[in-house]
Scaffold this motif. Structure first.
Motif, PDB file in Angstrom:
ATOM      1  N   GLU A 165       0.766  -1.287   0.104  1.00 15.92           N
ATOM      2  CA  GLU A 165       0.055   0.031  -0.135  1.00 15.92           C
ATOM      3  C   GLU A 165       0.874   1.178   0.241  1.00 15.92           C
ATOM      4  O   GLU A 165       0.320   2.348  -0.027  1.00 15.92           O
ATOM      5  CB  GLU A 165      -0.880   0.067   1.137  1.00 15.92           C
ATOM      6  CG  GLU A 165      -1.704  -1.204   1.494  1.00 15.92           C
ATOM      7  CD  GLU A 165      -2.852  -1.621   0.304  1.00 15.92           C
ATOM      8  OE1 GLU A 165      -3.203  -0.364  -0.310  1.00 15.92           O
ATOM      9  OE2 GLU A 165      -3.031  -2.526  -0.138  1.00 15.92           O
ATOM     10  N   ASP A 170      -6.346   3.518   5.097  1.00 14.08           N
ATOM     11  CA  ASP A 170      -6.516   3.259   3.852  1.00 14.08           C
ATOM     12  C   ASP A 170      -7.671   2.021   3.654  1.00 14.08           C
ATOM     13  O   ASP A 170      -8.017   1.481   4.635  1.00 14.08           O
ATOM     14  CB  ASP A 170      -5.408   2.528   2.852  1.00 14.08           C
ATOM     15  CG  ASP A 170      -4.756   1.285   3.268  1.00 14.08           C
ATOM     16  OD1 ASP A 170      -5.361   0.274   3.072  1.00 14.08           O
ATOM     17  OD2 ASP A 170      -3.932   1.360   4.274  1.00 14.08           O
ATOM     18  N   GLY A 180      -9.212  -0.468   0.534  1.00  7.99           N
ATOM     19  CA  GLY A 180      -9.322  -1.213  -0.864  1.00  7.99           C
ATOM     20  C   GLY A 180     -10.565  -1.475  -1.314  1.00  7.99           C
ATOM     21  O   GLY A 180     -11.657  -1.332  -0.380  1.00  7.99           O
ATOM     22  N   LYS A 185      -9.081   2.064  -4.764  1.00  6.25           N
ATOM     23  CA  LYS A 185      -8.283   2.392  -3.477  1.00  6.25           C
ATOM     24  C   LYS A 185      -8.351   3.899  -2.999  1.00  6.25           C
ATOM     25  O   LYS A 185      -8.421   4.835  -3.783  1.00  6.25           O
ATOM     26  CB  LYS A 185      -6.728   2.285  -3.998  1.00  6.25           C
ATOM     27  CG  LYS A 185      -6.522   0.691  -4.105  1.00  6.25           C
ATOM     28  CD  LYS A 185      -6.033   0.085  -2.674  1.00  6.25           C
ATOM     29  CE  LYS A 185      -5.542  -1.243  -3.063  1.00  6.25           C
ATOM     30  NZ  LYS A 185      -5.207  -1.973  -1.653  1.00  6.25           N
ATOM     31  N   TYR A 212      -3.282  -3.735  -9.310  1.00 13.33           N
ATOM     32  CA  TYR A 212      -3.847  -3.360  -8.234  1.00 13.33           C
ATOM     33  C   TYR A 212      -2.803  -3.196  -6.968  1.00 13.33           C
ATOM     34  O   TYR A 212      -2.902  -2.614  -6.125  1.00 13.33           O
ATOM     35  CB  TYR A 212      -4.802  -4.645  -7.679  1.00 13.33           C
ATOM     36  CG  TYR A 212      -5.542  -4.254  -6.460  1.00 13.33           C
ATOM     37  CD1 TYR A 212      -6.931  -3.471  -6.782  1.00 13.33           C
ATOM     38  CD2 TYR A 212      -5.407  -4.738  -5.198  1.00 13.33           C
ATOM     39  CE1 TYR A 212      -7.850  -3.270  -5.516  1.00 13.33           C
ATOM     40  CE2 TYR A 212      -6.289  -4.443  -4.110  1.00 13.33           C
ATOM     41  CZ  TYR A 212      -7.462  -3.790  -4.325  1.00 13.33           C
ATOM     42  OH  TYR A 212      -8.414  -3.449  -3.718  1.00 13.33           O
ATOM     43  N   PHE A 244      -0.819   0.253  -6.601  1.00 12.80           N
ATOM     44  CA  PHE A 244      -1.359   1.349  -5.558  1.00 12.80           C
ATOM     45  C   PHE A 244      -0.256   2.043  -5.108  1.00 12.80           C
ATOM     46  O   PHE A 244       0.058   2.915  -4.690  1.00 12.80           O
ATOM     47  CB  PHE A 244      -2.381   0.895  -5.098  1.00 12.80           C
ATOM     48  CG  PHE A 244      -2.863   2.009  -3.974  1.00 12.80           C
ATOM     49  CD1 PHE A 244      -3.495   3.183  -4.508  1.00 12.80           C
ATOM     50  CD2 PHE A 244      -2.610   1.891  -2.739  1.00 12.80           C
ATOM     51  CE1 PHE A 244      -3.886   4.389  -3.712  1.00 12.80           C
ATOM     52  CE2 PHE A 244      -3.029   3.189  -1.780  1.00 12.80           C
ATOM     53  CZ  PHE A 244      -3.785   4.132  -2.439  1.00 12.80           C
TER      54      PHE A 244
END
Length: 400
Positions: free
Chosen positions: A341, A351, A353, A359, A384, A387
């Motif tokens: 991340e 955060d 997802g 995201k 993915y 990110f």
């Protein structure tokens, strides 16, 4: 030029190293040319000022890929649900240590009566989704004598399964399937662990939290969220049930994309799932994140108190020992996690997802929010996980 006019004009005030944002643009253009994804929208802010706004790739819908393209953001829904719960708390309508059964008397049996509101918020209810739903299927088999179709069964097999259950429960043929499974979850679902013993990411819990919100307010989730959160923040394109006139503004995914069949469907556009039904834009989600970073205020409008924001953004699972356990109220809390991340984000970073390419991250230490929504390809390009690379490149643009 994805770095914004404000970033250029206020670079000194915002402590920005602009060449680093140019590097980010170059990298995203490279990934677009390599077809690592179908489409991507990136929006980053610092101290409430947009500093990077990039749109890449294509949509199967004529509207195209823009900052106000609408995405079904899946589990990005959960921080919104958590904020709505905290608004109800500040209104004196609930307490975090209230049992769920206080608002949903039918939510008992199998250990469910021990679950408190905050257990669901922190994924420590003791429910493991797969095992919980397995216990519901076993209830249907043992008590109603109806066999569950196999995982590879056709849609008509599942429709027939639901019809048999409705008949066994003496419900009308047109009884809402979602309400049907709420009944079954309450009657047959069993908790796998004592609450607060383990952290297990639980979609079911946020479905129930949405039901609690609706039970307390007497409103649909859209109606309540629009009144107390979306309209005050100016989140004009945020909905659970997406108005039909906005369907064309969603990112139309092609056949290479994860979940394209469901995501492009009417069922998705109308989903009111508390764990993953929100449809929104990068612009709208940035406003929500700025409210969190602003201690509950956005553009002088107070949504939550600083005390509530402190609770939401604290590590509620500090006493648990697994490195992946740290969690706030509705947010993943970084703490000591070493993950994909973004290695440069601080220990206080939050955060979340969302399935199929969604995201959101905010970091109070640096005063930044980063929204990344994209059409994720199924073919294993790995975007993915990238990110974190985007996140790192944005944090690296900060002089302090």
């Amino acid at each position: 030029m994805p770095k914004t006019k404000q970033a250029v004009e206020q670079a000194a005030k915002l402590k920005l190293y602009l060449p680093q944002l140019d590097k980010l643009e170059e990298r995203l253009n490279e990934w677009t040319a390599e077809e690592r994804f179908q489409a991507m929208v990136v929006k980053a802010t610092r101290y409430g000022v947009p500093v990077f706004e990039g749109c890449y790739g294509t949509s199967t819908h004529e509207y195209g890929v823009k900052l106000d393209t609408i995405f079904p953001v899946a589990s990005n829904t959960k921080p919104i649900i958590a904020a709505l719960i905290m608004i109800l708390l500040e209104d004196g309508r609930l307490e975090l240590n209230d049992p769920v059964k206080k608002f949903m008397p039918e939510y008992v049996g199998g250990g469910k009566e021990k679950i408190l509101i905050w257990h669901f918020l922190t994924h420590t209810s003791g429910i493991a989704d797969d095992e919980f739903y397995k216990s519901v299927s076993e209830y249907v088999k043992e008590e109603l004598k109806i066999e569950r179709p196999g995982d590879d069964s056709k849609d008509e097999d599942w429709r027939e399964y639901n019809e048999k259950i409705k008949k066994a429960l003496e419900l009308a043929d047109d009884f809402d399937d979602r309400k049907l499974w709420h009944i079954l979850n309450c009657r047959g679902g069993k908790v796998q662990h004592e609450p607060r013993r383990v952290m297990s990411y639980c979609n079911h819990g946020y479905q129930i939290l949405k039901d609690v919100i609706c039970a307390i307010t007497g409103e649909s989730i859209d109606s309540y969220a629009r009144r107390v959160l979306f309209e005050p923040l100016g989140m004009i394109d945020s909905h659970w049930v997406l108005p039909e006139e906005k369907w064309e503004r969603t990112l139309g995914r092609n056949e290479r994309c994860t979940g394209y069949g469901w995501i492009n469907s009417e069922g998705n556009y109308k989903s009111e799932s508390g764990s993953g039904g929100l449809k929104t834009t990068a612009n709208d989600m940035a406003r929500f994140c700025e409210m969190i970073l602003g201690g509950g205020k956005y553009n002088s409008k107070r949504i939550l108190s600083p005390a509530s924001i402190h609770e939401m953004t604290s590590n509620y699972n500090a006493y648990l020992t697994n490195e992946w356990d740290p969690w706030g109220l509705g947010w993943n809390y970084r703490h000591k996690k070493v993950d994909n991340e973004g290695s440069l984000r601080s220990e206080r970073a939050l955060d979340h997802g969302g399935w199929a390419g969604h995201k959101v991250m905010l970091d109070p230490k640096y005063g930044i929010s980063v929204i990344i929504y994209f059409g994720e390809y199924d073919q294993g390009a790995g975007i993915y996980g990238d990110f974190g690379m985007i996140n790192n490149m944005i944090i690296a643009a900060l002089e302090e």
